[in-house]
Design an enzyme around this catalytic site. Structure first.
Site, PDB file in Angstrom:
ATOM      1  N   SER A   8      -5.360   9.896 -28.765  1.00 16.26           N
ATOM      2  CA  SER A   8      -4.542  10.881 -29.473  1.00 16.26           C
ATOM      3  C   SER A   8      -5.442  11.716 -30.374  1.00 16.26           C
ATOM      4  CB  SER A   8      -3.488  10.175 -30.326  1.00 16.26           C
ATOM      5  OG  SER A   8      -2.986  11.088 -31.277  1.00 16.26           O
ATOM      6  N   HIS A  33      -3.818  12.749 -25.320  1.00 10.70           N
ATOM      7  CA  HIS A  33      -2.471  12.717 -25.916  1.00 10.70           C
ATOM      8  C   HIS A  33      -2.412  13.692 -27.095  1.00 10.70           C
ATOM      9  CE1 HIS A  33       1.344  10.609 -26.926  1.00 10.70           C
ATOM     10  NE2 HIS A  33       0.978  10.768 -28.192  1.00 10.70           N
ATOM     11  N   ASP A  35       0.033  15.265 -30.159  1.00  8.77           N
ATOM     12  CA  ASP A  35       1.211  14.993 -30.981  1.00  8.77           C
ATOM     13  C   ASP A  35       1.701  16.257 -31.666  1.00  8.77           C
ATOM     14  OD1 ASP A  35       1.579  12.053 -30.791  1.00  8.77           O
ATOM     15  OD2 ASP A  35      -0.510  12.079 -31.458  1.00  8.77           O
ATOM     16  N   MET A  37       4.320  17.932 -34.039  1.00 10.47           N
ATOM     17  CA  MET A  37       5.270  17.547 -35.104  1.00 10.47           C
ATOM     18  C   MET A  37       5.676  18.789 -35.894  1.00 10.47           C
ATOM     19  SD  MET A  37       3.398  14.164 -36.583  1.00 10.47           S
ATOM     20  CE  MET A  37       2.552  12.994 -35.497  1.00 10.47           C
ATOM     21  N   HIS A  66       3.401  15.000 -26.542  1.00  7.86           N
ATOM     22  CA  HIS A  66       4.449  14.196 -27.180  1.00  7.86           C
ATOM     23  C   HIS A  66       5.148  15.073 -28.213  1.00  7.86           C
ATOM     24  CE1 HIS A  66       5.171  10.387 -29.911  1.00  7.86           C
ATOM     25  NE2 HIS A  66       6.297  10.934 -29.490  1.00  7.86           N
ATOM     26  N   MET A  68       7.595  15.828 -31.046  1.00 10.92           N
ATOM     27  CA  MET A  68       8.374  15.244 -32.139  1.00 10.92           C
ATOM     28  C   MET A  68       8.935  16.410 -32.935  1.00 10.92           C
ATOM     29  SD  MET A  68       5.666  12.237 -33.021  1.00 10.92           S
ATOM     30  CE  MET A  68       4.372  13.091 -32.110  1.00 10.92           C
ATOM     31  N   MET A 137       7.630   3.772 -28.861  1.00 14.15           N
ATOM     32  CA  MET A 137       6.842   3.907 -30.091  1.00 14.15           C
ATOM     33  C   MET A 137       6.618   2.530 -30.715  1.00 14.15           C
ATOM     34  SD  MET A 137       6.065   7.078 -30.381  1.00 14.15           S
ATOM     35  CE  MET A 137       5.205   6.886 -31.953  1.00 14.15           C
ATOM     36  N   ASP A 175       2.547   3.772 -28.188  1.00 14.27           N
ATOM     37  CA  ASP A 175       1.904   4.735 -29.081  1.00 14.27           C
ATOM     38  C   ASP A 175       2.082   4.282 -30.522  1.00 14.27           C
ATOM     39  OD1 ASP A 175       0.898   7.010 -30.272  1.00 14.27           O
ATOM     40  OD2 ASP A 175       2.496   8.348 -29.588  1.00 14.27           O
TER      41      ASP A 175
END
Ligand code: DX5
Ligand code: ZN
Length: 218
Positions: A8, A33, A35, A37, A66, A68, A137, A175
């Site tokens: 990540s 990966h 993330d 957000m 991913h 979020m 998660m 994760d």
């Protein structure tokens, strides 16, 4: 089952993004990966499609994005255009999960659904046939470097048994808090894709840490 290690980038040195991606690829990463957000669904803000597109130009490895974020449906196309190969949305923030997963597949990439530590596996059973990836998660999403939550292991086992009994192709990804100490636990429980941020990027030796996480086959 072939273990996939997905570093990540959340914990990388963003001032040297290209170098970090190239180094982790050379060190044996299977996927990258990313993330995303938004400061609403999770209490942190990271980056959007622009950065995903920049990473796309640094590597040929599959990009595992991913999301979020609130209103994920509004952003699917943009992340796919930016280069996502796998696009994962959260069960907790997607009111029409079946439709959203179908849409991601229609757009030509692999569809993932994620569950927070407090969300039961049973909530995604109705959409398992639509999911190429189930992201379980193992921390509460929002930050890198948090402690692994062991009670999630039972959910990984439950999901693995379900996938085997229905002969689904869904991969189980974990994760949060994954490193050389916790990876044997999640692999034993049935996880196949291991995301790891801090344990890799805060280590002095990316290759050694990736090898330790991958380990021997469970
Ligand atoms: C957490 C993110 C993770 C994070 C994992 O919300 O989804 O991908 O980067 O970080 P570590 O491996 O440091 O727990
Ligand atoms: Zn993540």
């Amino acid at each position: 089952m072939e273990i996939i290690v997905a570093p990540s980038l959340l914990s990388c040195d963003f001032s040297r993004l290209k170098e970090e991606v190239e180094t982790v690829e050379a060190a044996g990463a299977d996927w990258i990966h990313l993330d995303v957000m938004d400061g609403h669904f999770v209490p942190n803000i990271t980056f959007g499609p622009g950065l995903v597109e920049a990473v796309r130009r640094c590597t040929k490895l599959p990009l595992d994005v991913h999301l979020m974020i609130d209103n994920p449906d509004d952003y699917l196309e943009r992340f796919i255009q930016a280069g996502a190969d796998w696009l994962t949305i959260h069960q907790e923030i997607a009111p029409h999960l079946h439709r959203t997963l179908a849409r991601i597949r229609e757009l030509g990439v692999k569809a993932g659904v994620s569950v927070n530590p407090s969300t039961p596996f049973s909530t995604v059973i109705p959409v398992m046939e639509m999911a190429d990836l189930l992201l379980i998660m193992t921390v509460n999403p929002g930050f890198g470097g948090q402690k692994f939550i062991p009670s999630v292991l039972a959910k990984i086992r439950e999901a693995r048994a379900h996938i085997e009994s229905r002969k689904l192709n869904t991969k189980i990804e974990v994760d949060g808090g994954i490193g050389p100490e916790t990876s044997p636990l999640v692999k034993e429980a049935g996880a196949e894709v291991l995301v790891a941020g801090a344990s890799i990027f805060k280590s002095g030796d990316y290759r050694k840490t990736i090898e330790q996480i991958r380990g021997s086959k469970p």
